[in-house]
Scaffold this motif. Structure first.
Motif, short mmCIF file in Angstrom:
data_model
loop_
_atom_site.label_atom_id
_atom_site.label_comp_id
_atom_site.label_asym_id
_atom_site.label_seq_id
_atom_site.Cartn_x
_atom_site.Cartn_y
_atom_site.Cartn_z
N ASP A 197 0.81 -1.23 0.00
CA ASP A 197 0.00 0.00 0.00
C ASP A 197 0.84 1.28 0.00
O ASP A 197 0.48 2.26 -0.65
N ILE A 198 1.95 1.27 0.72
CA ILE A 198 2.78 2.48 0.78
C ILE A 198 3.43 2.75 -0.58
O ILE A 198 3.44 3.88 -1.07
N ALA A 199 3.97 1.69 -1.19
CA ALA A 199 4.59 1.84 -2.52
C ALA A 199 3.56 2.29 -3.55
O ALA A 199 3.86 3.13 -4.41
N ALA A 200 2.34 1.74 -3.47
CA ALA A 200 1.28 2.13 -4.41
C ALA A 200 0.93 3.61 -4.25
O ALA A 200 0.74 4.33 -5.23
N PHE A 201 0.84 4.07 -2.99
CA PHE A 201 0.53 5.49 -2.73
C PHE A 201 1.63 6.38 -3.30
O PHE A 201 1.34 7.40 -3.94
N MET A 202 2.89 6.01 -3.07
CA MET A 202 4.00 6.83 -3.56
C MET A 202 4.00 6.90 -5.09
O MET A 202 4.25 7.96 -5.67
N LYS A 203 3.72 5.77 -5.73
CA LYS A 203 3.68 5.75 -7.20
C LYS A 203 2.55 6.62 -7.71
O LYS A 203 2.70 7.37 -8.68
N ASN A 204 1.38 6.51 -7.07
CA ASN A 204 0.21 7.29 -7.47
C ASN A 204 0.45 8.78 -7.34
O ASN A 204 0.10 9.57 -8.21
N GLU A 205 1.02 9.16 -6.21
CA GLU A 205 1.21 10.57 -5.89
C GLU A 205 2.56 11.11 -6.37
O GLU A 205 2.86 12.29 -6.18
N LYS A 206 3.36 10.21 -6.98
CA LYS A 206 4.70 10.60 -7.45
C LYS A 206 5.51 11.25 -6.32
O LYS A 206 6.05 12.36 -6.46
N MET A 207 5.56 10.55 -5.21
CA MET A 207 6.28 11.03 -4.03
C MET A 207 7.31 10.01 -3.59
O MET A 207 7.17 8.81 -3.88
N THR A 208 8.33 10.48 -2.88
CA THR A 208 9.25 9.56 -2.21
C THR A 208 8.71 9.28 -0.81
O THR A 208 7.82 9.98 -0.33
N VAL A 209 9.26 8.27 -0.15
CA VAL A 209 8.78 7.92 1.18
C VAL A 209 9.02 9.07 2.16
O VAL A 209 8.25 9.28 3.11
N ASN A 210 10.09 9.84 1.93
CA ASN A 210 10.38 10.97 2.81
C ASN A 210 9.43 12.14 2.61
O ASN A 210 9.34 13.03 3.46
N GLU A 211 8.76 12.16 1.48
CA GLU A 211 7.82 13.25 1.20
C GLU A 211 6.41 12.97 1.73
O GLU A 211 5.57 13.85 1.75
N THR A 212 6.15 11.72 2.13
CA THR A 212 4.85 11.40 2.73
C THR A 212 4.83 11.90 4.17
O THR A 212 5.86 12.22 4.75
N LYS A 213 3.63 11.93 4.76
CA LYS A 213 3.49 12.38 6.15
C LYS A 213 3.64 11.22 7.15
O LYS A 213 3.65 11.44 8.36
N LEU A 214 3.76 10.02 6.63
CA LEU A 214 3.87 8.84 7.51
C LEU A 214 5.27 8.75 8.12
O LEU A 214 6.26 8.96 7.44
#
Length: 549
Positions: free
Chosen positions: A420-437
């Protein structure tokens, strides 16, 4: 004196080379020149390859012939270093800057301008040399590599020749499972420091080229491999591992699209059993790992076909370009030999002398490298698929490590990150450090699901909230009243209600349509707003679905 000359250049725009016109676009200055070479290359592109491109009927024959040949591949990789300034002057380099806006007398090669070595280049070279298991030269030097090219204003490149800063190393690579898996070790001949040249921007009609000197003088490390690779997949994975390594070390962003990591591949074929190498051909213009693999496969096929036609003498030592659109290689220029470069020691720069303390300090500062990280993850019991995914990106690996350091289950943490985290990053074109998690909240989320506080379904809802907006698991559970229902009596009431509201489906279930159990479970979950404990729910539901005697 140099600064006076430079100001004169800015005001009067005198030319570095004989040129046909001086063009300006968006206020940026270009030097432009007639490009006879590009016209020649275009003519060769049009005339070459037709006779050696295998037809579909020839493919099977070529595959059969190819079984009698061995491919030998070596790679020269240029890594652009992430220093604040260039190798021998104080000019910054920012990818995408307007042409000729980051230049000075030194990187423009003006008379009287003397280079001063950026010490960060040495630090990064030592880091990479150690990470590649090389033997360091504690006393190395710079040399002049002589050749003329329009984007090389001095007429020579400052590089290292006979005494590179590092040599005799190796790199370990894990091949993905889809390519057969397994470990490979590829030798590293040498790592040396040098400066980059500028960049030519060719006109679409091929009649002239524009010179941008922003990149001139940018520090590079050239990594030369041993000829240890035998197919396109191995070569691409070797290059991908180098990219991982320089990113882990922080010496380069490794972006191929920006030219921060550029690979020139040398390919030759020889009959199986032959001890000496065949004539090698260099391939340039490879801007992705997949294009590298395809270019090598094409070149192998081309050389094998020439062998099969008795025309192996037409395989000459040359540089070829990969045409992505046509999916073929074309002749660019004949390859220079060492004697053509007329190397001699650079008189304007002192020797590079390393102390043992300096090297030890850098060695102790090295992060955990990709190969060591993969072995550690394997020892945790993770599959190779998990290992390759998690260790591929340093930020993801750090996030995973921080999550399990907070006590999260290793496999569950890997599954959440890879799913789920990888899917969210791909969808939003974000790196893991750019998420709020944060790793702490992912660990808390996993513990809450494992401990039965919330269901897996609610866990996913909370996860996406955490990724997009942040917050805490406990705070969201309390705010949205998401605590799982674990009281058997309460769940039994909901099951009875659902069965009473769906008599037709109940009759069908008892008549043999047992797949309707999922329908009933879904209705109960809907009634409980996803809060019913799934295990308890299914246990009570099965009891209630049994035919009454």
């Amino acid at each position: 004196m140099a600064s006076t000359v430079f100001r004169s250049f800015q005001v009067n725009s005198f030319l570095l080379y004989p040129v046909s016109l001086l063009g300006r676009k968006n206020g940026a200055m270009y030097c432009t020149m007639k490009s006879a070479q590009s016209q020649t290359a275009t003519q060769e592109k049009q005339s070459s390859q037709a006779k050696v491109s295998p037809s579909s009927t020839q493919s099977k024959k070529l595959n059969k012939i190819a079984e009698n040949f061995e491919t030998v591949i070596g790679i020269e990789t240029h890594v652009q270093l992430s220093t604040l300034t260039k190798a021998f002057c104080g000019c910054p380099y920012n990818y995408g800057s307007p042409p000729n806006t980051s230049v000075c007398p030194i990187c423009m090669g003006l008379p009287g301008a003397l280079p001063v070595l950026n010490s960060k280049v040495i630090e990064f070279a030592v880091k990479l040399g150690l990470a590649l298991n090389c033997k360091l030269s504690f006393n190395s030097k710079f040399d002049r590599k002589q050749y003329f090219y329009p984007d090389l204003p001095k007429g020579y490149q400052i590089s290292q020749f006979d005494v590179p800063i590092a040599a005799g190393g190796f790199i370990d690579v894990d091949l993905p499972l889809e390519y057969g898996g397994g470990h490979r070790k590829f030798g590293i001949t040498r790592v040396h420091m040098e400066e980059d040249a500028g960049k030519l921007l060719h006109a679409e009609n091929g009649s002239y080229s524009q010179v941008d000197l922003n990149r001139a003088g940018v520090p590079l490390l050239e990594i030369v491999s041993e000829p240890d690779m035998r197919n396109g997949i191995e070569a691409a994975e070797y290059a991908a591992e180098l990219q991982r390594l320089v990113r882990y070390l922080g010496v380069s962003n490794g972006n191929m699209q920006e030219g921060s990591l550029r690979c020139d591949v040398n390919v030759s074929v020889r009959p199986i059993g032959q001890s000496w190498f065949g004539t090698k051909v260099e391939i340039k213009n490879l801007n992705s790992f997949s294009s590298m693999s395809r270019a090598i496969d094409f070149e192998i096929s081309r050389q094998v076909q020439l062998h099969s036609q008795g025309q192996q003498d037409q395989i000459v030592q040359e540089t070829r370009l990969w045409e992505e659109g046509a999916q073929r290689t074309v002749t660019m220029r004949k390859k220079e030999g060492l004697s053509d470069y007329r190397y001699f020691p650079e008189p304007d720069l002192p020797a590079v002398i390393l102390s043992k303390d300096y090297v030890d300090d850098i060695c102790n500062s090295l992060p955990e490298l990709p190969e060591i990280k993969r072995r550690r993850y394997e020892n945790m019991g993770l599959s190779m698929q998990d290992v390759l995914f998690l260790a591929n990106d340093k930020n993801i690996a750090d996030f995973f490590d921080a999550t399990i350091a907070k006590g999260a289950d290793v496999k569950l943490a890997a599954n959440w990150i890879m799913g789920d985290i990888a899917a969210f990053m791909k969808n939003e074109k974000m790196t893991v450090n750019e998420t709020k998690l944060t790793p702490e909240e992912l660990s808390e989320l996993i513990a809450s699901i494992k401990g039965g506080v919330i269901s897996g379904k609610i866990g996913k809802e909370i996860l996406f909230e955490l990724l997009a907006k942040g917050g805490t698991v406990k705070g969201l559970i309390k705010e949205k009243d998401l605590i799982q229902v674990t009281d058997p009596a309460e769940i039994e009431k909901m099951v009875d209600q659902v069965l009473a509201e769906n008599p037709k489906q109940l009759e069908q279930y008892r008549g043999g349509r047992t797949k309707l159990q999922g329908f009933f479970a879904g209705q109960v979950m809907k009634l409980s707003k996803g809060k019913a404990n799934p295990g308890l729910l299914n246990k009570i539901l099965l009891e209630k679905l049994k035919p009454t005697s």
